[in-house]
Write a protein that holds these residues in place. Structure first.
Motif, mmCIF file in Angstrom:
data_model
loop_
_atom_site.group_PDB
_atom_site.id
_atom_site.type_symbol
_atom_site.label_atom_id
_atom_site.label_comp_id
_atom_site.label_asym_id
_atom_site.label_seq_id
_atom_site.Cartn_x
_atom_site.Cartn_y
_atom_site.Cartn_z
ATOM 1 N N UNK A 132 0.838 -1.209 0.000
ATOM 2 C CA UNK A 132 0.000 0.000 0.000
ATOM 3 C C UNK A 132 0.874 1.261 0.000
ATOM 4 N N UNK A 133 1.872 1.285 0.884
ATOM 5 C CA UNK A 133 2.747 2.466 0.980
ATOM 6 C C UNK A 133 3.482 2.737 -0.335
ATOM 7 N N UNK A 134 3.989 1.663 -0.949
ATOM 8 C CA UNK A 134 4.764 1.832 -2.189
ATOM 9 C C UNK A 134 3.831 2.241 -3.333
ATOM 10 N N UNK A 135 2.660 1.591 -3.417
ATOM 11 C CA UNK A 135 1.688 1.937 -4.464
ATOM 12 C C UNK A 135 1.199 3.384 -4.293
ATOM 13 N N UNK A 136 1.046 3.821 -3.053
ATOM 14 C CA UNK A 136 0.601 5.197 -2.781
ATOM 15 C C UNK A 136 1.601 6.217 -3.327
#
Length: 268
Positions: A195-199
């Protein structure tokens, strides 16, 4: 068409006078990109990188090697007066990447993306005859988003080969080890990493779009790769950031249609 299907589709939407050059550029990009996975020893990889470095040097001396892609690239360089610097950045960055190490942090991944994916977009803008600072800013952010998404998409494949390249700082923040990805775990903390990387990729796309009113319309075809990025990130949300979900590994059958709509609407 076989190795970079999305790039191939995007190139079809470029003006006719730039299309052949764009195919040559995409084909060139596949060579340094594939070296890492096709060699077992780093020295062999370095020798192949050196071939392309010398090929680019010779192209700019009007003496391209007898290799189909190099010949087409020479024609593209002559036709559009392309900057040698971007080709060299792509080769240099791919060469550094032969070390097979995970990115220490998200910034390291972004630097890699800037020097490879963004460099490709800068060259595509030159093919379109666009020299504009706002278009360059947009290209920088889109290239970074593409680099991050590519890293995410390749994670299941790399995991099967017992390799993980995701930024270590994000993994450590959520207490996730490389072993968790190799075992294909789908715990909440593993999904939080994704989630953090995709964000971060999504943020770059939003930044790129914030320049859209200042970017010349003739630059837009260079940026249609955002369609595939949006598509992947949207699918990722639907499966709650489970990077190993089978639906994320399928080719999007609606991508050509979505690309056509985006080009018709003249937005990126």
């Amino acid at each position: 068409r076989k190795r970079d299907y999305e790039g191939f589709l995007c190139s079809l939407l470029l003006p006719a006078e730039s299309r052949t050059s764009a195919f040559a550029l995409r084909a060139f990009n596949m060579y340094p990109l594939q070296i890492k996975d096709s060699v077992t020893q780093k020295t062999t990889g370095l020798m192949r990188m050196q071939f392309w470095r010398e090929a680019v040097e010779n192209i700019y001396c009007d003496n391209p090697p007898h290799q189909p892609v190099a010949t087409e690239l020479w024609r593209a360089v002559k036709r559009h007066n392309l900057s040698k610097m971007w080709f060299m950045k792509i080769i240099d960055e791919r060469e550094k990447n032969l070390d097979d190490k995970a990115y220490r942090n998200i910034q390291e991944l972004e630097t890699y993306a800037e020097n490879t994916q963004s460099a490709l977009l800068y060259l595509t803008l030159e093919m379109l005859g666009v020299r504009n600072i706002h278009a360059d800013h947009a290209a920088s952010h889109i290239g970074k988003a593409q680099g991050i998404v590519t890293c995410l998409r390749a994670t299941p494949y790399h995991s099967t080969r017992k390799k993980v390249f995701l930024p270590m700082d994000v993994c450590m923040l959520h207490g996730v080890s490389q072993e968790d990805f190799i075992r294909g775990k789908q715990d909440k903390n593993v999904r939080d990493v994704i989630y953090d990387i995709a964000s971060q990729a999504h943020t770059h796309l939003e930044h790129a779009r914030s320049f859209s009113k200042k970017v010349p319309v003739k630059a837009y075809p260079a940026f249609f790769c955002t369609v595939a990025l949006d598509d992947y990130l949207c699918h990722m949300r639907k499966v709650d950031f489970n990077i190993f979900h089978p639906s994320l590994q399928k080719k999007s059958t609606l991508l050509p249609l979505h690309l056509y709509i985006r080009s018709w609407k003249k937005t990126y």
